[in-house]
Design a protein around this motif. Structure first.
Motif, PDB file in Angstrom:
ATOM      1  N   THR A  65       1.159  -0.951  -0.554  1.00 43.11           N
ATOM      2  CA  THR A  65      -0.163  -0.351   0.018  1.00 43.11           C
ATOM      3  C   THR A  65       1.056   1.099   0.064  1.00 43.11           C
ATOM      4  OG1 THR A  65      -1.765  -1.051   1.438  1.00 43.11           O
ATOM      5  CG2 THR A  65      -2.198   1.567   0.595  1.00 43.11           C
ATOM      6  N   HIS A  66       0.676   2.039  -0.595  1.00 42.05           N
ATOM      7  CA  HIS A  66       1.438   3.517  -1.164  1.00 42.05           C
ATOM      8  C   HIS A  66       0.219   5.027  -0.632  1.00 42.05           C
ATOM      9  CE1 HIS A  66       4.494   5.281  -1.425  1.00 42.05           C
ATOM     10  NE2 HIS A  66       3.778   6.614  -2.096  1.00 42.05           N
ATOM     11  N   GLU A  67       0.602   5.873  -0.343  1.00 43.67           N
ATOM     12  CA  GLU A  67       0.030   6.832   0.141  1.00 43.67           C
ATOM     13  C   GLU A  67      -0.042   8.017  -0.787  1.00 43.67           C
ATOM     14  OE1 GLU A  67      -3.842   9.634   2.575  1.00 43.67           O
ATOM     15  OE2 GLU A  67      -2.786   7.444   3.208  1.00 43.67           O
ATOM     16  N   MET A  68       0.580   9.157  -1.811  1.00 46.26           N
ATOM     17  CA  MET A  68       0.707  10.306  -1.980  1.00 46.26           C
ATOM     18  C   MET A  68       0.248  11.612  -1.587  1.00 46.26           C
ATOM     19  SD  MET A  68       1.562   8.864  -5.614  1.00 46.26           S
ATOM     20  CE  MET A  68       1.955  10.219  -6.302  1.00 46.26           C
ATOM     21  N   PRO A  69       1.921  11.701  -1.277  1.00 48.41           N
ATOM     22  CA  PRO A  69       1.515  13.481  -0.583  1.00 48.41           C
ATOM     23  C   PRO A  69      -0.171  14.080  -1.000  1.00 48.41           C
ATOM     24  CG  PRO A  69       3.753  13.233  -1.602  1.00 48.41           C
ATOM     25  CD  PRO A  69       2.326  12.068  -2.099  1.00 48.41           C
ATOM     26  N   GLU A  70      -0.881  15.093   0.230  1.00 45.41           N
ATOM     27  CA  GLU A  70      -1.415  15.090   0.220  1.00 45.41           C
ATOM     28  C   GLU A  70      -1.856  16.916  -0.400  1.00 45.41           C
ATOM     29  OE1 GLU A  70      -3.067  17.075   3.946  1.00 45.41           O
ATOM     30  OE2 GLU A  70      -4.843  16.221   3.591  1.00 45.41           O
ATOM     31  N   GLU A  71      -2.302  16.869  -1.297  1.00 48.05           N
ATOM     32  CA  GLU A  71      -2.918  17.979  -2.931  1.00 48.05           C
ATOM     33  C   GLU A  71      -4.235  18.972  -2.520  1.00 48.05           C
ATOM     34  OE1 GLU A  71       0.469  18.904  -4.115  1.00 48.05           O
ATOM     35  OE2 GLU A  71       0.973  16.503  -4.086  1.00 48.05           O
ATOM     36  N   ARG A  72      -4.353  19.928  -2.585  1.00 51.28           N
ATOM     37  CA  ARG A  72      -5.333  20.571  -2.720  1.00 51.28           C
ATOM     38  C   ARG A  72      -5.061  21.632  -4.154  1.00 51.28           C
ATOM     39  NH1 ARG A  72      -4.611  26.337   0.825  1.00 51.28           N
ATOM     40  NH2 ARG A  72      -5.138  24.650   2.299  1.00 51.28           N
ATOM     41  N   THR A  73      -6.189  20.940  -4.784  1.00 53.59           N
ATOM     42  CA  THR A  73      -7.096  21.253  -5.770  1.00 53.59           C
ATOM     43  C   THR A  73      -7.477  23.086  -6.121  1.00 53.59           C
ATOM     44  OG1 THR A  73      -9.537  21.259  -5.095  1.00 53.59           O
ATOM     45  CG2 THR A  73      -8.125  18.799  -6.457  1.00 53.59           C
ATOM     46  N   PRO A  74      -6.771  23.425  -7.116  1.00 51.24           N
ATOM     47  CA  PRO A  74      -6.871  24.746  -7.658  1.00 51.24           C
ATOM     48  C   PRO A  74      -8.310  25.145  -7.598  1.00 51.24           C
ATOM     49  CG  PRO A  74      -6.637  23.936  -9.467  1.00 51.24           C
ATOM     50  CD  PRO A  74      -6.680  22.602  -8.266  1.00 51.24           C
ATOM     51  N   SER A  75      -8.830  26.893  -7.329  1.00 51.13           N
ATOM     52  CA  SER A  75      -9.796  27.113  -7.094  1.00 51.13           C
ATOM     53  C   SER A  75      -9.863  28.771  -8.350  1.00 51.13           C
ATOM     54  CB  SER A  75     -10.215  27.134  -5.693  1.00 51.13           C
ATOM     55  OG  SER A  75      -9.614  28.334  -5.338  1.00 51.13           O
ATOM     56  N   GLY A  76     -11.218  28.849  -8.064  1.00 51.17           N
ATOM     57  CA  GLY A  76     -12.016  29.775  -9.058  1.00 51.17           C
ATOM     58  C   GLY A  76     -12.292  29.563 -10.197  1.00 51.17           C
ATOM     59  N   ILE A  77     -13.019  30.526 -10.843  1.00 46.28           N
ATOM     60  CA  ILE A  77     -12.911  30.237 -11.991  1.00 46.28           C
ATOM     61  C   ILE A  77     -12.346  29.633 -12.818  1.00 46.28           C
ATOM     62  CG2 ILE A  77     -12.451  33.063 -13.171  1.00 46.28           C
ATOM     63  CD1 ILE A  77     -15.262  32.561 -14.582  1.00 46.28           C
ATOM     64  N   PHE A  78     -11.138  29.935 -13.436  1.00 41.83           N
ATOM     65  CA  PHE A  78     -10.084  29.536 -14.073  1.00 41.83           C
ATOM     66  C   PHE A  78      -9.857  28.409 -13.732  1.00 41.83           C
ATOM     67  CE2 PHE A  78      -9.757  34.155 -14.927  1.00 41.83           C
ATOM     68  CZ  PHE A  78      -9.846  34.110 -16.366  1.00 41.83           C
ATOM     69  N   ALA A  79     -10.005  27.624 -13.101  1.00 47.15           N
ATOM     70  CA  ALA A  79      -9.335  26.155 -12.228  1.00 47.15           C
ATOM     71  C   ALA A  79     -10.577  25.126 -12.573  1.00 47.15           C
ATOM     72  CB  ALA A  79      -8.729  26.365 -10.982  1.00 47.15           C
ATOM     73  N   ARG A  80     -12.034  26.174 -12.769  1.00 47.62           N
ATOM     74  CA  ARG A  80     -13.138  25.197 -12.944  1.00 47.62           C
ATOM     75  C   ARG A  80     -13.134  24.184 -13.431  1.00 47.62           C
ATOM     76  NH1 ARG A  80     -14.997  29.198  -8.984  1.00 47.62           N
ATOM     77  NH2 ARG A  80     -16.458  29.772 -10.333  1.00 47.62           N
ATOM     78  N   GLY A  81     -13.554  23.130 -14.340  1.00 47.31           N
ATOM     79  CA  GLY A  81     -13.655  22.404 -15.417  1.00 47.31           C
ATOM     80  C   GLY A  81     -13.704  21.426 -15.333  1.00 47.31           C
ATOM     81  N   SER A  82     -12.485  20.867 -16.955  1.00 47.45           N
ATOM     82  CA  SER A  82     -12.688  19.603 -17.495  1.00 47.45           C
ATOM     83  C   SER A  82     -11.202  19.180 -17.957  1.00 47.45           C
ATOM     84  CB  SER A  82     -13.323  18.587 -18.424  1.00 47.45           C
ATOM     85  OG  SER A  82     -13.292  17.622 -19.147  1.00 47.45           O
TER      86      SER A  82
END
Length: 248
Positions: free
Chosen positions: A199-216
């Motif tokens: 088992t391996h767990e990657m370092p914790e991350e944070r997703t970007p935010s804001g209108i330019f970050a949202r989407g596909s």
């Protein structure tokens, strides 16, 4: 970055950055520094990387030969166990590397086999999101959705058989509207074959935010070793939205 995309610069000319790779044998990674999002007046989102990840551009994809674990010429586990039996230090090293592996039951196969058994996205305060791995490596539609500005990590289990896998690593590249916005490599470690899964767990991350970050987004994830054998490659899309998807 783990599986998806962490805080990043929405800039086609983004420079690659480096942290210290993690190498381990039979346990998950140690605690890592948290990623931070620092918006500036230009509208970009900058990132302080966690220590366990390696961020590169396409020009930096070549491995440093000196950073690889050198196990010498490849041989079967049976051949390895029979070598230099009178060398006490080498015998102890082989015992540490092979652990309780039954050499006779493994066979005499040169190439290791690594199977990724499960993938899950973990986020504090929420149930884990378990991702189904399709046989063809191409999940249909958006594979998962992340909430903007949320902290998360990727946890996976895998099994090693036949022979020792040297320098198993995780590589992930992310694009938005055809522009590469992030690239990650992390060294997972060297593992001997065994019936139990790792088992391996990657370092914790944070997703970007804001209108330019949202989407596909589109992404490619690979699990490779020092010989560039690819044990799993997945091409998929995911989304970043204002909130998590409602659960049933």
């Amino acid at each position: 970055m783990s599986l998806a995309v962490g805080a990043m610069e929405f800039d086609e000319n983004k420079e690659g950055k480096e942290g210290n790779p993690v190498s381990e044998t039979n346990k998950t990674g140690e605690d890592h520094a948290d990623s931070e999002i620092e918006p500036d007046t230009t509208g970009r989102v900058s990132r302080q990387m966690s220590e366990g990840s390696l961020y590169t551009t396409e020009d930096e994809d070549e491995e440093d030969p000196e950073s690889k674990i050198q196990l010498g010429p490849q041989c079967t586990l049976k051949e390895l166990s029979e070598k230099d039996k009178d060398d006490e230090s080498l015998r102890r090293w082989k015992e540490q590397l092979l652990g309780s592996v039954d050499v006779n039951s493994v066979g005499e196969t040169l190439d290791p086999e690594v199977k990724i058994l499960s993938l899950a996205i973990k986020s504090q305060g929420r149930e884990d999101i378990f991702l189904t791995i399709p046989e063809n490596g191409h999940p249909k539609g958006p594979w998962f959705t992340l909430k903007e500005g949320s902290r998360y990590s990727l946890k996976f289990t895998f099994q090693v058989s036949n022979n020792i896998v040297s320098g198993l690593k995780y590589r992930n590249t992310v694009w938005k509207t055809g522009i590469k916005v992030d690239s990650t490599k992390e060294m997972i470690g060297t593992f001997s074959p065994q019936s139990e899964s790792y088992t391996h767990e990657m370092p914790e991350e944070r997703t970007p935010s804001g209108i330019f970050a949202r989407g596909s987004y589109s992404a490619k994830t690979q699990f490779l070793d020092d010989d560039n054998r690819c044990y799993l490659e997945m091409n998929y899309t995911f989304e970043i939205k204002k909130d998590w998807l409602a659960t049933a």
